[in-house]
Design a protein around this motif. Structure first.
Motif, short mmCIF file in Angstrom:
data_model
loop_
_atom_site.label_atom_id
_atom_site.label_comp_id
_atom_site.label_asym_id
_atom_site.label_seq_id
_atom_site.Cartn_x
_atom_site.Cartn_y
_atom_site.Cartn_z
N ILE A 109 1.09 -1.40 0.02
CA ILE A 109 -0.15 -0.49 -0.02
C ILE A 109 0.82 1.21 -0.08
CG2 ILE A 109 -1.64 1.16 0.98
CD1 ILE A 109 -2.71 -1.47 2.16
N ALA A 110 1.00 1.81 -0.84
CA ALA A 110 0.93 3.59 -0.69
C ALA A 110 0.67 4.33 -1.13
CB ALA A 110 2.58 3.14 -2.22
N ASN A 111 0.44 5.41 -0.50
CA ASN A 111 -0.06 6.70 -0.42
C ASN A 111 1.05 8.45 -1.00
OD1 ASN A 111 -2.64 6.02 0.31
ND2 ASN A 111 -0.89 5.65 2.60
N SER A 112 0.32 9.13 -2.08
CA SER A 112 1.36 10.21 -1.84
C SER A 112 0.19 11.70 -2.50
CB SER A 112 1.90 10.23 -3.39
OG SER A 112 0.35 9.53 -4.65
N ILE A 113 0.76 12.09 -2.02
CA ILE A 113 -0.12 14.08 -2.32
C ILE A 113 0.87 14.86 -3.06
CG2 ILE A 113 -0.93 15.27 -1.73
CD1 ILE A 113 -1.45 13.78 1.61
N TRP A 114 0.21 15.52 -3.74
CA TRP A 114 0.72 16.02 -5.68
C TRP A 114 0.06 17.38 -5.14
CZ3 TRP A 114 4.43 13.55 -8.06
CH2 TRP A 114 4.75 12.03 -7.73
N LEU A 115 1.25 18.35 -5.05
CA LEU A 115 1.12 19.58 -4.70
C LEU A 115 1.19 20.60 -6.04
CD1 LEU A 115 -0.74 21.99 -2.56
CD2 LEU A 115 1.69 21.88 -1.90
N LYS B 181 2.04 12.46 5.97
CA LYS B 181 3.02 11.91 6.50
C LYS B 181 3.22 10.50 7.57
CE LYS B 181 5.88 15.61 4.19
NZ LYS B 181 6.93 16.28 4.80
N ASP B 182 3.27 11.79 8.46
CA ASP B 182 3.33 10.38 10.23
C ASP B 182 2.48 9.09 9.74
OD1 ASP B 182 4.60 12.63 10.35
OD2 ASP B 182 4.18 13.19 12.32
N TYR B 183 0.84 9.41 9.37
CA TYR B 183 -0.07 8.24 9.81
C TYR B 183 -0.34 7.57 8.72
CZ TYR B 183 -0.71 10.45 14.82
OH TYR B 183 -1.04 10.42 16.04
N PHE B 184 0.04 8.26 7.34
CA PHE B 184 0.01 7.43 6.28
C PHE B 184 0.58 7.22 4.93
CE2 PHE B 184 -3.74 9.68 7.59
CZ PHE B 184 -5.19 8.85 6.82
N ASN B 185 2.44 7.97 6.00
CA ASN B 185 3.23 7.58 5.15
C ASN B 185 3.31 7.86 4.24
OD1 ASN B 185 6.34 7.43 4.86
ND2 ASN B 185 5.78 5.09 3.86
N ALA B 186 2.83 9.27 3.57
CA ALA B 186 2.36 9.76 2.27
C ALA B 186 3.53 11.07 2.17
CB ALA B 186 0.82 10.45 2.65
N GLU B 187 3.52 10.14 0.81
CA GLU B 187 4.60 11.11 -0.29
C GLU B 187 4.27 12.49 -0.62
OE1 GLU B 187 7.46 8.71 -3.28
OE2 GLU B 187 6.26 6.53 -2.81
N ILE B 188 4.64 13.97 -0.37
CA ILE B 188 3.99 14.98 -0.06
C ILE B 188 5.44 15.78 -1.56
CG2 ILE B 188 3.77 16.50 0.53
CD1 ILE B 188 2.69 16.09 2.90
#
Length: 415
Positions: A132-138, A153-160
């Motif tokens: 499972i991987a998460n990312s956020i593109w701004l 970042k902390d709870y979902f290990n989201a790459e921002i």
């Protein structure tokens, strides 16, 4: 063989071993929650029924493809919306709580439950892989509020990552991330040109690959007749297996469990009785009923004839989520906890793409959910939806340790 050869099945993933929390060992897709984040090993239980209930809601409302098939990932959507939820406030937050079945949970509770769930799912073996991987593109013209970015970042290990939305390479960069996280099974989630009003895109990706404990012999696979609900027939390859398996039957269906690897995960195949339609079966799906069925399997020797198929599915969930009660997120929204700039933000699109391949060796499945958020000055267009009625198949991929459904769908034409 019955004339009405209607297969319904659940791909039930039993994941064992949770590790010591909150520290989590990293793996290929970096599903590592920050070491300083505190959550309980069993906090995932707060969202198990919520995840499954969202899935049943989607199943009853999401658009089917031109063959009447549907294959969705409740978990992928649940995690993507949970990240978005960290930026919501007011009526938008209240409506998202309802759709996520998160009433009674604080935002921190929801984040901890998702972190616990990701930790639980971070399991691998020689014959079973689940990432499972998460990312956020701004949009680089904007800046996230510190709490929003830190939490995800902390709870979902989201790459921002910041992007120049006018750079023609930006869509490729996003799509390359999706392709890498789904082992190449889903290679595109955004168009070749980004919306000029785009502020951010939040993405969740899930990839599963499991080898059967008891592989189907390729020499036994034969083209046989598959009867659609309209009475017409097609020829599909049916695999054959003779084995001692967990099985159950009642006045609605018969079902069998097909294990993966060391049997820590399994696929459950549901075949409704001839006098029960798939539509009637779907209408029976509730969180409690689902659990009762899972508890009824027992060991028995038998033979399974099962379709070999590959399916790709795509759906826009905007109208579905509005119908479920999340309308303000798309109009008159309140995402005041997301970016530092004083700008109105609304969700313009919630898209999900899925893939599944079932063959003699095992099952490979992937899902990507993207939530695109624009400045509210941009009026998003409403696209009409088409729903096909024929539904011979039901599919659900479930983590049986938690009971959460990762993938779900109805397949009417496996050809």
């Amino acid at each position: 063989m019955k004339k009405s050869f209607i297969w319904l099945f659940s791909l039930c993933l039993v994941l064992t071993g949770c590790g010591t929390l909150p520290t989590l060992t990293n793996n290929t897709n970096s599903l590592k929650v920050a070491s300083h984040v505190e959550f309980g090993e069993e906090d995932y239980q707060d969202i198990v029924s919520s995840n499954n209930a969202l899935g049943f809601d989607l199943l009853s409302t999401a658009t089917r493809d031109d063959k009447g098939n549907i294959f969705i990932s409740p978990t992928s959507l649940f995690m993507a919306l949970s990240m978005v939820y960290n930026g919501a406030d007011g009526i938008t937050k209240e409506e998202m709580e309802k759709v996520l079945y998160a009433k009674g949970l604080t935002p921190n509770d929801l984040n901890k439950a998702n972190a616990s769930f990701m930790t639980l799912l971070d399991q691998k073996s020689e014959k079973i892989q689940l990432n499972i991987a998460n990312s956020i593109w701004l949009n680089n013209k904007y800046h996230f509020q510190e709490q929003f970015s830190t939490t995800n970042k902390d709870y979902f290990n989201a790459e921002i990552k910041e992007i120049d939305i006018h750079n023609p390479q930006s869509p490729k960069t996003i799509n390359d991330w999706v392709k890498s996280k789904t082992n190449g099974k889903i290679d595109k989630i955004v168009a070749d040109e980004l919306n000029p009003e785009l502020i951010t895109i939040l993405i969740n990706a899930i990839y599963f690959n499991g080898s059967w404990t008891y592989p189907f012999g390729k020499s036994s696979t034969e083209e046989k007749t598959f009867t659609l609900e309209n009475g017409s027939t097609i020829q599909v390859p049916l695999m054959e297996l003779h084995e001692n398996l967990f099985y159950t039957r009642n006045n609605i269906f018969q079902a069998v469990s097909l294990p993966y690897g060391d049997a820590s995960m399994s696929m459950k195949v549901f075949l409704p009785n001839e006098n029960v339609s798939l539509k009637e079966f779907e209408e029976m799906l509730t969180v409690d009923q689902w659990q009762d069925w899972q508890d009824s399997f027992y060991k028995l020797e038998g033979t399974v004839l099962f379709p070999k198929f590959t399916l790709e599915y795509e759906v826009e969930l905007k109208e579905t989520l509005k119908a479920l009660g999340m309308s303000s997120a798309f109009n008159n929204s309140n995402f005041s906890k997301m970016v530092e700039e004083d700008v109105g933000i609304s969700i313009s699109s919630v898209k999900q793409k899925t893939y599944i391949d079932v063959n003699e060796e095992g099952t490979e499945a992937a899902a990507v959910t993207s939530v695109e958020m624009n400045a509210t000055s941009m009026q998003p267009s409403d696209n009409p939806f088409f729903m096909e009625v024929n539904r011979p198949f039901f599919i659900a991929i479930v983590d049986e340790t938690s009971g959460s459904i990762l993938f779900m769908g109805s397949i009417t034409n496996p050809q």
